[in-house]
Structure formats: C-alpha cells, structure tokens
Design a protein around this motif. Structure first.
Motif, PDB file in Angstrom:
ATOM      1  N   ILE A  18       0.861  -1.175   0.000  1.00 43.39           N
ATOM      2  CA  ILE A  18       0.000   0.000   0.000  1.00 43.39           C
ATOM      3  C   ILE A  18       0.902   1.231   0.000  1.00 43.39           C
ATOM      4  CG2 ILE A  18      -1.897  -1.142   1.202  1.00 43.39           C
ATOM      5  CD1 ILE A  18      -1.070   0.215   3.742  1.00 43.39           C
ATOM      6  N   SER A  19       0.335   2.371  -0.332  1.00 39.59           N
ATOM      7  CA  SER A  19       1.148   3.574  -0.388  1.00 39.59           C
ATOM      8  C   SER A  19       1.503   4.044   1.019  1.00 39.59           C
ATOM      9  CB  SER A  19       0.398   4.688  -1.119  1.00 39.59           C
ATOM     10  OG  SER A  19      -0.722   5.127  -0.370  1.00 39.59           O
ATOM     11  N   GLN A  20       2.661   4.702   1.158  1.00 35.70           N
ATOM     12  CA  GLN A  20       3.079   5.180   2.474  1.00 35.70           C
ATOM     13  C   GLN A  20       2.125   6.218   3.048  1.00 35.70           C
ATOM     14  OE1 GLN A  20       7.269   6.008   2.859  1.00 35.70           O
ATOM     15  NE2 GLN A  20       6.967   7.367   4.600  1.00 35.70           N
ATOM     16  N   PRO A  21       1.611   7.183   2.259  1.00 37.58           N
ATOM     17  CA  PRO A  21       0.645   8.133   2.839  1.00 37.58           C
ATOM     18  C   PRO A  21      -0.601   7.446   3.371  1.00 37.58           C
ATOM     19  CG  PRO A  21       1.534   9.003   0.795  1.00 37.58           C
ATOM     20  CD  PRO A  21       2.014   7.588   0.890  1.00 37.58           C
ATOM     21  N   ALA A  22      -1.116   6.448   2.629  1.00 39.41           N
ATOM     22  CA  ALA A  22      -2.306   5.730   3.106  1.00 39.41           C
ATOM     23  C   ALA A  22      -1.992   4.963   4.379  1.00 39.41           C
ATOM     24  CB  ALA A  22      -2.813   4.782   2.023  1.00 39.41           C
ATOM     25  N   PHE A  23      -0.803   4.366   4.451  1.00 43.79           N
ATOM     26  CA  PHE A  23      -0.379   3.643   5.648  1.00 43.79           C
ATOM     27  C   PHE A  23      -0.326   4.593   6.841  1.00 43.79           C
ATOM     28  CE2 PHE A  23       2.327   1.577   8.662  1.00 43.79           C
ATOM     29  CZ  PHE A  23       2.244   0.228   8.429  1.00 43.79           C
ATOM     30  N   SER A  24       0.307   5.752   6.661  1.00 47.46           N
ATOM     31  CA  SER A  24       0.443   6.719   7.750  1.00 47.46           C
ATOM     32  C   SER A  24      -0.915   7.208   8.233  1.00 47.46           C
ATOM     33  CB  SER A  24       1.290   7.916   7.283  1.00 47.46           C
ATOM     34  OG  SER A  24       2.593   7.492   6.927  1.00 47.46           O
ATOM     35  N   ARG A  25      -1.838   7.447   7.283  1.00 48.54           N
ATOM     36  CA  ARG A  25      -3.176   7.904   7.679  1.00 48.54           C
ATOM     37  C   ARG A  25      -3.888   6.859   8.527  1.00 48.54           C
ATOM     38  NH1 ARG A  25      -3.240  10.110   2.392  1.00 48.54           N
ATOM     39  NH2 ARG A  25      -4.270   8.249   1.587  1.00 48.54           N
ATOM     40  N   GLN A  26      -3.745   5.594   8.171  1.00 53.34           N
ATOM     41  CA  GLN A  26      -4.391   4.533   8.943  1.00 53.34           C
ATOM     42  C   GLN A  26      -3.825   4.456  10.359  1.00 53.34           C
ATOM     43  OE1 GLN A  26      -6.986   2.425   8.224  1.00 53.34           O
ATOM     44  NE2 GLN A  26      -7.312   3.610   6.354  1.00 53.34           N
ATOM     45  N   ILE A  27      -2.515   4.619  10.503  1.00 52.19           N
ATOM     46  CA  ILE A  27      -1.908   4.576  11.835  1.00 52.19           C
ATOM     47  C   ILE A  27      -2.359   5.767  12.674  1.00 52.19           C
ATOM     48  CG2 ILE A  27       0.275   4.695  13.098  1.00 52.19           C
ATOM     49  CD1 ILE A  27      -0.257   1.973  11.875  1.00 52.19           C
ATOM     50  N   ARG A  28      -2.434   6.946  12.071  1.00 51.58           N
ATOM     51  CA  ARG A  28      -2.902   8.121  12.812  1.00 51.58           C
ATOM     52  C   ARG A  28      -4.367   7.946  13.226  1.00 51.58           C
ATOM     53  NH1 ARG A  28       0.631  12.163  13.064  1.00 51.58           N
ATOM     54  NH2 ARG A  28       2.311  12.302  11.498  1.00 51.58           N
ATOM     55  N   THR A  29      -5.179   7.387  12.342  1.00 52.55           N
ATOM     56  CA  THR A  29      -6.576   7.115  12.691  1.00 52.55           C
ATOM     57  C   THR A  29      -6.663   6.122  13.841  1.00 52.55           C
ATOM     58  OG1 THR A  29      -7.292   7.542  10.421  1.00 52.55           O
ATOM     59  CG2 THR A  29      -8.785   6.281  11.806  1.00 52.55           C
ATOM     60  N   LEU A  30      -5.777   5.123  13.827  1.00 45.71           N
ATOM     61  CA  LEU A  30      -5.746   4.149  14.917  1.00 45.71           C
ATOM     62  C   LEU A  30      -5.420   4.834  16.245  1.00 45.71           C
ATOM     63  CD1 LEU A  30      -5.726   1.246  16.039  1.00 45.71           C
ATOM     64  CD2 LEU A  30      -3.332   1.075  15.303  1.00 45.71           C
ATOM     65  N   GLU A  31      -4.429   5.720  16.237  1.00 43.24           N
ATOM     66  CA  GLU A  31      -4.073   6.446  17.452  1.00 43.24           C
ATOM     67  C   GLU A  31      -5.240   7.310  17.940  1.00 43.24           C
ATOM     68  OE1 GLU A  31       0.701   7.132  17.366  1.00 43.24           O
ATOM     69  OE2 GLU A  31      -0.453   8.254  15.856  1.00 43.24           O
TER      70      GLU A  31
END
Length: 315
Positions: free
Chosen positions: A31-44
């Motif tokens: 998956i793309s890095q921006p999409a990955f980062s957004r998912q982690i921030r949403t998790l937090e």
C-alpha cells in the motif's frame, strides 16, 4: 476512544512494530506510504493514545505502544481464529480453497476450474470477487486463501506465474489515435492517466501507469480515480484520461465509447496465482497448486478457455 479500531489498522501496527519504518512497512503490505500513515494516525485517534514516536530518521513505539502491542496481537490472532472457525463451519467436513479474483474474470475462471477438476484431483473452490487494489489485504486478512491476479506483488506473497500477455492502452473512441492498430509510448506522452486510489502501492501504480515513461518523464494523473476495471473504462469513455490494461480486459470487458490499442514498446504483464507466505498452505490449497502446476507442465501457459489468449483478472 471515539470508535473501535479496525482489524486492518491493528495489522498495520503489528507490521510497523516489526519494521520500525513507514516506507518498508507500507511496501511490505503493498500500500502507499501516505495511506499507511493515515491509517496509523486514525488508529491512534481511535485509541486515544500515542503509539509511536516519529522522527526523520526512525520510528519507535511509545511506552503505551509497547504495552498495548501484546493486546493488539491477541485481537488479530482472535480474528484470524474466528475466520478459520467460520470457514470450517461453512462446509463441515470439506476442505476447500477460497479463491479471490476480479469479478470480470470469474466466468472464465470457472471454466478453467472445471477443466482442472476433470483432468486432475482438484479440491472444492469457493470463488470470491476481490478488487485489484484489495487483493493483497484479502490475503493478509485471511479473506481469501489465494488470489488470481496480475503482478507486481509485494514481499511476503508467494506466487506461481501462470503466463504473460500484452498490455493495451484504453482510449476514448474519439481520440485521434483511436483508429490506429498500434501506438508507441512516445505517442501517448502528455496524455493523463486515470488516477489510482490512495491505498494502491507506488510499485503497483507505477507498473500499470508506466510511470515514469522510458525517457524519464513522470506521468500526469487525473483527479478522478478508478479502483476497478469498470470504473476506469467508464472514466476513459467520458474523456477523463487513458488507462493501460491487460489484453484480457478487452475480451472480458468490451464497452462502447472506448478503443483498446496495442502499444508496441510496452512490456507485457504476468498473470499470477498468489498466496500468503505467512500462513502454512492448507491441504486443499496444496492440492490446487499441484493441479495448476501439473496443468502448466503439460499445457504451458494458462490460456483463455474461449480464445487463443492468456487471461486472468485485469487491473
């Protein structure tokens, strides 16, 4: 905590905890890095706690992240166990393979599976429609035991090459090049490519957009995005851009308002049977792989059952 985290987000955190690098973790999951980062921030945000310390050089788990990691792993293991129990209950006493494929390829896929059953010992197969952007997550989440797809595929996914076929360009039928039998990539320079959804990995997007072009020129993308073959062809027909697809797409998805043109200097694509390396292959999956390998040894590349072309699902 404002909302429950998704199992997908928890899986991302487990991979990030192993890699401690957003780029490597995103590449591993395709998956793309921006999409990955957004998912982690949403998790937090959903958990209401900072899980990571971020810097320009490295990523570290916070004390809270370290403390929660065993619980995250337990939840993911429990969900995997639930999926396994559901599969076992769905057809008691029968071992089967859940095989994902893009919906446009399912009719032809059924024909091939019937042929494998006649010619080889082949287990029961449940077909499940899986989009090209979701095919890796379907494998990693346990929603499918294997998928029929086109590469490239990320690390952590095992593949059996089934054959190669040309890639074509899809153009609006009123484009000046639409009446040509073949074109070159240079002749397509400057034409925007229908955009890809953010969850598509950079490697997958670059291959299917031919980005950059052979002369190093980057590709321009449209604001409109298409995650399915149907959506992409519809956008092309409306004049929003072009898309490159496999030759099978022309046969499986004919549409008015578009033309499919050969591209003389475009490398082919490879059809793959793919399954996750992280889980041991079941007896049914092993049996299906054996039937496919035996068929390939005797028949060569997998061919389209109704034509003389290789085929499978198309991005």
């Amino acid at each position: 905590m404002t909302a429950d985290p998704s199992t997908h987000q928890l899986r991302l955190l487990l991979v990030l905890a192993e890699e401690l690098h957003f780029g490597r973790a995103a590449k591993r999951l395709f998956i793309s890095q921006p999409a990955f980062s957004r998912q982690i921030r949403t998790l937090e945000e959903r958990l209401g706690v900072a899980l990571l310390k971020r810097s320009t050089r490295r990523v570290e788990l916070t004390p809270a992240g370290e403390a929660l990691l065993p619980h995250v792993r337990a939840v993911v293991d429990a969900v995997d166990g639930l999926h396994g129990a559901v599969k076992a209950q769905a057809r008691p006493g029968q071992d089967r393979v859940v095989l994902g494929s893009y919906v446009s390829g399912l009719p032809a896929l059924r024909i091939l599976l019937d042929r494998l059953r006649r010619e080889h010992s082949c287990p029961e197969v449940e077909l499940r429609a899986v989009g090209p952007v979701d095919q890796v997550s379907a494998l990693l989440n346990g929603d499918a035991d294997a998928v029929i797809c086109y590469g490239p595929m990320p690390e952590g996914i095992r593949t059996l090459p089934l054959g190669t076929e040309p890639r074509l360009v899809c153009l609006p039928d009123n484009h000046p090049l639409a009446d040509r039998e073949a074109v070159t990539l240079a002749e397509l320079a400057g034409l925007p490519v229908v955009g890809f959804p953010p969850q598509a990995s950079t490697e997958w997007r670059d291959f299917w957009a031919v980005d950059p072009r052979p002369d190093g020129t980057p590709v321009r993308y449209t604001e409109q995005t298409g995650a399915t073959l149907e959506a992409c062809i519809s956008l092309v027909g409306l004049g929003h851009g072009i898309r490159f697809i496999s030759e099978s797409g022309r046969d499986l998805m004919p549409r008015p308002g578009v033309r499919f043109i050969a591209v003389t200097d475009l490398p082919p694509c490879t059809a793959l049977f793919a399954w996750p390396a992280s889980r041991p292959a079941s007896q049914a999956l092993t049996s299906l792989l054996g039937a496919l390998r035996s068929h390939l040894r005797t028949a060569g590349e997998v061919r389209h059952p109704t034509s003389d072309k290789s085929w499978w699902n198309t991005p």
